[in-house]
Write a protein that holds these residues in place. Structure first.
Motif, PDB file in Angstrom:
ATOM      1  N   ARG B 312       0.853  -1.195   0.000  1.00 25.03           N
ATOM      2  CA  ARG B 312       0.000   0.000   0.000  1.00 25.03           C
ATOM      3  C   ARG B 312       0.884   1.238   0.000  1.00 25.03           C
ATOM      4  O   ARG B 312       1.944   1.249   0.640  1.00 25.03           O
ATOM      5  N   GLY B 349      -6.800  -2.546   1.427  1.00 29.50           N
ATOM      6  CA  GLY B 349      -6.448  -1.466   0.500  1.00 29.50           C
ATOM      7  C   GLY B 349      -5.769  -0.297   1.192  1.00 29.50           C
ATOM      8  O   GLY B 349      -5.651  -0.277   2.414  1.00 29.50           O
ATOM      9  N   THR B 376     -10.237  -0.881   3.607  1.00 27.17           N
ATOM     10  CA  THR B 376      -9.172   0.107   3.403  1.00 27.17           C
ATOM     11  C   THR B 376      -8.749   0.799   4.695  1.00 27.17           C
ATOM     12  O   THR B 376      -9.530   0.937   5.634  1.00 27.17           O
ATOM     13  N   PRO B 379      -8.529   5.843   2.734  1.00 24.60           N
ATOM     14  CA  PRO B 379      -7.199   6.385   2.504  1.00 24.60           C
ATOM     15  C   PRO B 379      -7.006   7.829   2.996  1.00 24.60           C
ATOM     16  O   PRO B 379      -7.957   8.602   3.050  1.00 24.60           O
ATOM     17  N   THR B 405     -16.376   0.549  -0.896  1.00 26.34           N
ATOM     18  CA  THR B 405     -15.586  -0.159   0.120  1.00 26.34           C
ATOM     19  C   THR B 405     -16.491  -0.617   1.256  1.00 26.34           C
ATOM     20  O   THR B 405     -17.398   0.102   1.673  1.00 26.34           O
TER      21      THR B 405
END
Lengths: 508, 508
Positions: B312, B349, B376, B379, B405
């Protein structure tokens, strides 16, 4: 006031000045020196407060950075015009060159913002340079979607409290953390004196909602409001030096029925006041019917309109509804009239809008208001974040900034609950600087990602002090880190010595 | 442990149970009674802790909610299978009915989530129901993009500190604020005992990164890692009851050169460990070469894969690069193998991704991983938010949740700086509940906006206590409000009596 709040040396930074090429101007920036000697130049909103050795004296006020330029212009032309007027004549003012230099920090030479670009954006109505001649203490800055996304911090007392000194301190505190403009929304006592003290001590443009003071003048009785008392208030504030006025001229009688059917009705104070006045007097909004007179007045000082969204949605259920969009169309019409008078104009926007409706809001604003800069409150992407609404609104703010909004009005953690204190102002300003910066990266402002790159290099090299000094709130970052471990760590404090991914990476 | 942390009565709420129709199950929900008598039912992650009069006894552990179902299944079939296996046979398990009821809070009857929908989403690989048979204390929950967006809270000690009791307390604290799963990322001493204590006391699924313990077993020497010590660790943790394992099986030798060219290299601990191992031993990732053996093992317990993103991006500059996307393709390949073995799987993620690159990340994951749920970290939409990275990541988290997601891993204010304490866990969990909720509204989960509607009605009616009780952190909202003014206000505390927009609206 404590001088130390503006000390840059503990962050290994100093104030530097970059000279103009067209005009005898000097533009202040913050320069951070990294441990490896690299110099990183950052946008800085603090005016002379961060000059080495500057002593704060709120009684005396700030030096007048724009005084000589104004005098020079008056001597040459015999009269003063708005930045929009000069731009239309093809003239690049000192203010335009100033913001071009300011906006180019971190940009590669070839992508630098030029004074010509600034002028052309102003001509097109896509940007404004708020600059009341009576507020020469303010450093020039620009609001437009080709430039860095700006943030505004609201301060101001209410009937429930806080002194003049406290409000000045809040303004300076907001500026320290990066507020690009400040709005004084005072509604309590000493409105005039509070505003005067803020104006004389604030190096960024100041906005107000003149209606609040007008209403105080008629002792809070909305029915007694009239054009005359409002106009006198505009003149009073214009003479003091307010740089932009929020004016709720777009809410009309025809919009009221749709607004009253909503879950949360009218949540804008200015909007509710005008709705009440129209409904009581059975007359059209006097700010709308006197709009051209207001233009004439604002033009003399170069005050910008911030056309208020009296019908901004106050809940997810009311987002993008008939009331909001009805008013937005009128705001577009008023923006065209304003520009005809060479008065600069921006448009205020919501409010509460779920993520999937943000783009429609932005697109309609661009279309109906001919790309006039959008200035939004949030938007808040949910209604249930009480106590965390700086975050609810930073989510929407970052997104709408990316999509084209030029300035974000901060929302504090106390939104919907109480008035913000000093800590809340800091948290709100830094949160919105972060949202605005994320938007700058996403929209591709040429200099924006440079600071992130330097930060990430410092992170990979374990240069801890550089990480603190490049962050938006070095003091908080430093404190959080050192509460846990001492200095000199060669591994990330979260992982312990065996589990530092970066250290392992370097050993490969 | 303080029993009072789970007291609902001060928020005018109580625990209620809704019975199943297909199975003898009862699903716990939180019911808030408003001042006007309206009952609002909210999703609740706290298990029996919020049952009236329940006394916490961490030595004894929680009652085993799933024990009878498991026993029943074993008696009937003679063996146990994964939820994915049952779903493929067309069977609706008690767990599936349980989550269907849980997910339908706030939904109009016609839009309710049905047990059939749950089953079909599991068959399609678009959702997982993590449920190790050895962790019968956990209440069933589902992770998939047709359902509410979930959030995970990381806890765990490091070599630098914190005790077993502290970690259990952090887990319960996370659950109180709404964590849907908890990951124990301990890397320090007493890893086994810490995990045991957390598992026996946590009513939500628990995830781990088994590599951390495997590395401790070889005294931190990456070179000494091998399949055998890793496999023994998997078995040890499987027997204890871990519900999902983060396994970095997708990072291959071919990806390393691209990763080493990055600004921030490899920032995943698991990723850096495997990269180092491969590079030192000149062999392919043993988690990749032994992947089918791992499938066989996980299948026995119904443990889900959380395929780790060892590559990542750790900075804006590295987002969506060759290294990340190279690994993501391999993760898709592994997801297909996992499903072939009837083992449930989700994909981890990023990381750091600027807003304009988030959609591409989501779309590639959907395409390459055949719609397996995405999980995730953020982000983060900028690198410069140190001290505010819960916000930097909530912005990206809300957006990617909207785009599809299924679960967001929280990030705390101390990310990049230090390990979170109790206050940081609360701030991080509530921030991510907010981001997840904003995503639920935007993606149109049928029940999501009902809570906002009730909140906004309460706001318009000045029902202050209802506003607190409907918010994500009633205690903070209440405290902020009452620090400023007393109770019983008939106007918003920010505006003073003359300037309350809602009050004015009502008078029209």
């Amino acid at each position: 006031m404590d001088n130390n709040i503006f000390d840059l040396s503990s962050n290994n930074a100093e104030k530097i000045y970059i000279k103009g090429k067209l005009h005898p101007i000097r533009v202040g920036m913050r320069q951070v020196t990294l441990q490896n000697g690299t110099k990183v130049i950052l946008y800085d909103t603090t005016g002379v407060y961060t000059d080495n050795g500057y002593k704060i004296d709120t009684g005396k006020g700030l030096p007048k950075v724009r005084e000589a330029w104004i005098k020079d212009r008056l001597e040459k032309d015999g009269e003063l015009h708005t930045q929009l007027w000069y731009a239309k004549q093809g003239i690049i003012t000192p203010e335009m060159e100033y913001v071009a230099i300011r906006e180019s920090q971190g940009c590669p030479e070839k992508d630098a913002i030029t004074p010509e670009m600034v002028r052309d954006e102003i001509v097109a109505g896509r940007a404004i340079l708020p600059s009341n001649y009576r507020h020469p203490e303010a450093e020039p800055m620009i609001i437009g979607n080709k430039f860095l996304v700006k943030i505004n911090a609201n301060i101001g007392n209410s009937a429930l409290g806080s002194s003049i000194d406290e409000e000045v301190e809040k303004a300076l505190w907001a500026v320290k953390w990066g507020a690009d403009t400040v709005m004084d929304l005072s509604t309590g006592k000493d409105i005039h004196q509070t505003r005067e003290a803020i104006l004389r001590n604030t190096p960024v443009p100041l906005g107000t909602v003149p209606m609040y003071q007008a209403l105080e003048k008629v002792k809070g009785k909305i029915e007694d409001l009239n054009w005359d008392v409002y106009k006198q208030t505009l003149i009073e504030q214009a003479e003091q030096g307010v740089d932009y006025f929020t004016i709720h001229a777009g809410i009309l009688r025809e919009h009221i029925p749709a607004a009253l059917k909503r879950v949360t009705g009218i949540v804008s104070r200015g909007g509710s006041i005008m709705a009440k006045w129209m409904s009581h007097n059975n007359q059209e909004n006097f700010l709308y019917t006197h709009f051209e007179e207001i233009c004439e007045l604002l033009k003399k000082y170069d005050i910008a309109f911030s056309l208020g969204d009296g019908l901004r949605p106050g809940s997810i259920a009311d987002a993008n509804d008939e009331a909001q969009f009805g008013e937005l169309k009128v705001l577009g019409e008023l923006a065209r009239i304003s520009r005809k008078h060479d008065v600069q104009v921006i448009i205020e926007g919501p409010g509460h809008v779920p993520m999937h409706l943000i783009r429609e809001n932005m697109e309609k604003q661009i279309e109906w208001c001919d790309e006039a800069p959008f200035y939004t409150l949030g938007p808040l992407v949910s209604d249930i974040g009480a106590g965390y609404d700086h975050i609810t609104s930073a989510i929407g703010g970052a997104m709408i900034g990316w999509m084209g909004t030029s300035m974000l009005c901060y929302v504090t953690t106390k939104e919907h609950l109480a008035l913000p204190n000093r800590d809340d102002v800091r948290e709100g300003v830094v949160t919105f600087k972060l949202a605005a910066h994320a938007a700058d990266i996403a929209k591709g402002h040429p200099g924006a990602a440079e600071r992130d790159l330097q930060m990430s290099k410092a992170r990979f090299d374990m240069r801890w002090n550089d990480q603190f000094n490049l962050s938006l709130d070095p003091e908080r970052a430093r404190k959080m880190h050192f509460e846990m471990i001492g200095s000199g760590a060669d591994h990330c404090s979260m992982c312990g010595p065996h589990f530092c991914a970066m250290k392992i990476t370097k050993s490969i």
